[in-house]
Write an enzyme that holds these catalytic residues in place. Structure first.
Site, mmCIF file in Angstrom:
data_model
loop_
_atom_site.group_PDB
_atom_site.id
_atom_site.type_symbol
_atom_site.label_atom_id
_atom_site.label_comp_id
_atom_site.label_asym_id
_atom_site.label_seq_id
_atom_site.Cartn_x
_atom_site.Cartn_y
_atom_site.Cartn_z
ATOM 1 N N GLU A 79 115.478 111.019 75.690
ATOM 2 C CA GLU A 79 115.309 110.930 74.236
ATOM 3 C C GLU A 79 115.355 112.322 73.629
ATOM 4 O O GLU A 79 114.620 113.215 74.064
ATOM 5 C CB GLU A 79 113.956 110.279 73.898
ATOM 6 C CG GLU A 79 113.631 110.296 72.405
ATOM 7 C CD GLU A 79 112.183 109.932 72.103
ATOM 8 O OE1 GLU A 79 111.731 110.200 70.988
ATOM 9 O OE2 GLU A 79 111.498 109.385 72.999
ATOM 10 N N LYS A 138 106.348 101.595 71.182
ATOM 11 C CA LYS A 138 105.776 102.882 71.592
ATOM 12 C C LYS A 138 104.382 102.994 70.985
ATOM 13 O O LYS A 138 104.217 102.772 69.784
ATOM 14 C CB LYS A 138 106.655 104.042 71.099
ATOM 15 C CG LYS A 138 106.074 105.421 71.439
ATOM 16 C CD LYS A 138 107.027 106.539 71.073
ATOM 17 C CE LYS A 138 106.892 106.948 69.623
ATOM 18 N NZ LYS A 138 107.574 108.256 69.360
ATOM 19 N N ARG A 140 113.760 116.895 65.570
ATOM 20 C CA ARG A 140 112.774 117.781 64.945
ATOM 21 C C ARG A 140 113.325 119.167 64.648
ATOM 22 O O ARG A 140 112.611 120.020 64.145
ATOM 23 C CB ARG A 140 111.537 117.907 65.851
ATOM 24 C CG ARG A 140 110.807 116.578 66.060
ATOM 25 C CD ARG A 140 109.623 116.748 66.982
ATOM 26 N NE ARG A 140 109.016 115.467 67.326
ATOM 27 C CZ ARG A 140 108.077 115.299 68.250
ATOM 28 N NH1 ARG A 140 107.659 116.354 68.923
ATOM 29 N NH2 ARG A 140 107.585 114.108 68.495
#
Length: 205
Positions: free
Chosen positions: A41, A129, A45
């Site tokens: 993943e 998640k 950011r």
């Protein structure tokens, strides 16, 4: 549509890549692939994140590469355009869940409480998640809700580390854990790619 856990194909670590450049992302991904991981993943950011997704898919085609930190439909569209194989979010809203349900690729919505779990399940998501896991109750929380949300399974992320990952993985409603510890910032800054490979190999033992 394929379930997120099926995409992981038995891999119990969702390794997180935060890259400051596409080249850095490729180095991290190659180090992870060298350890035998097949799915990573990339968290969105940094300004280079989307380009890193594209670069990793081109340089390491055997890897499934997804985008994390997806917060809205605009970012979702950009992640899909970059070629993401799956989507991970840190939180949910009705709008985002609706977009995820219709986006056409596997998604792992992020939740932190029972209300969000219920809302996500109403949109058809049974794999979620838990984030930030350590602050949202951790393994005791997941154990406590297992009899209530019997069809929902989790990938806790946030505060997961080598010391507690097995506590999570021992739970019947946990199919994987997510973590940044396998690509520690100091290793990335020092370009110590072998340390990343070694840390990933340790998760497979």
């Amino acid at each position: 549509m394929i379930r997120f856990s099926e995409l992981m194909a038995g891999q119990t670590l969702l390794p997180i890549i935060q890259a400051n450049s596409p080249e850095q992302g490729v180095h991290i991904a190659k180090a992870m692939a060298k350890a035998g991981l097949t799915l990573v993943e990339v968290v969105l950011r940094t300004d280079a994140s989307l380009a890193a997704v594209e670069a990793i898919k081109k340089a390491v085609p055997e890897l499934k590469v997804g985008a994390g930190t997806v917060l809205n439909s605009k970012i979702l569209g950009q992640a899909i355009d970059a070629g993401s194989d799956f989507i991970v979010t840190p939180a949910v809203s009705e709008k985002l869940l609706s977009d995820l349900a219709s986006c056409g690729i596997p998604a792992l919505p992020g939740v932190s409480n029972t209300g969000e779990i219920l809302m996500a399940s109403e949109f058809g998501f049974e794999e979620l998640k838990l984030f930030p896991a350590s602050l949202a109750g951790g393994a005791p929380f997941l154990s406590a809700i297992s009899s209530v949300f019997q069809s929902v399974k989790f990938c806790p992320t946030g505060g997961v580390n080598p010391a507690n990952r097995n506590e999570y993985l021992s739970l019947k409603n946990v199919f994987a854990v997510g973590g940044t510890w396998v690509a520690a910032k100091q290793w990335v800054e020092a370009e110590d790619w072998d340390a990343i490979t070694s840390a990933c190999l340790d998760t497979l033992k």
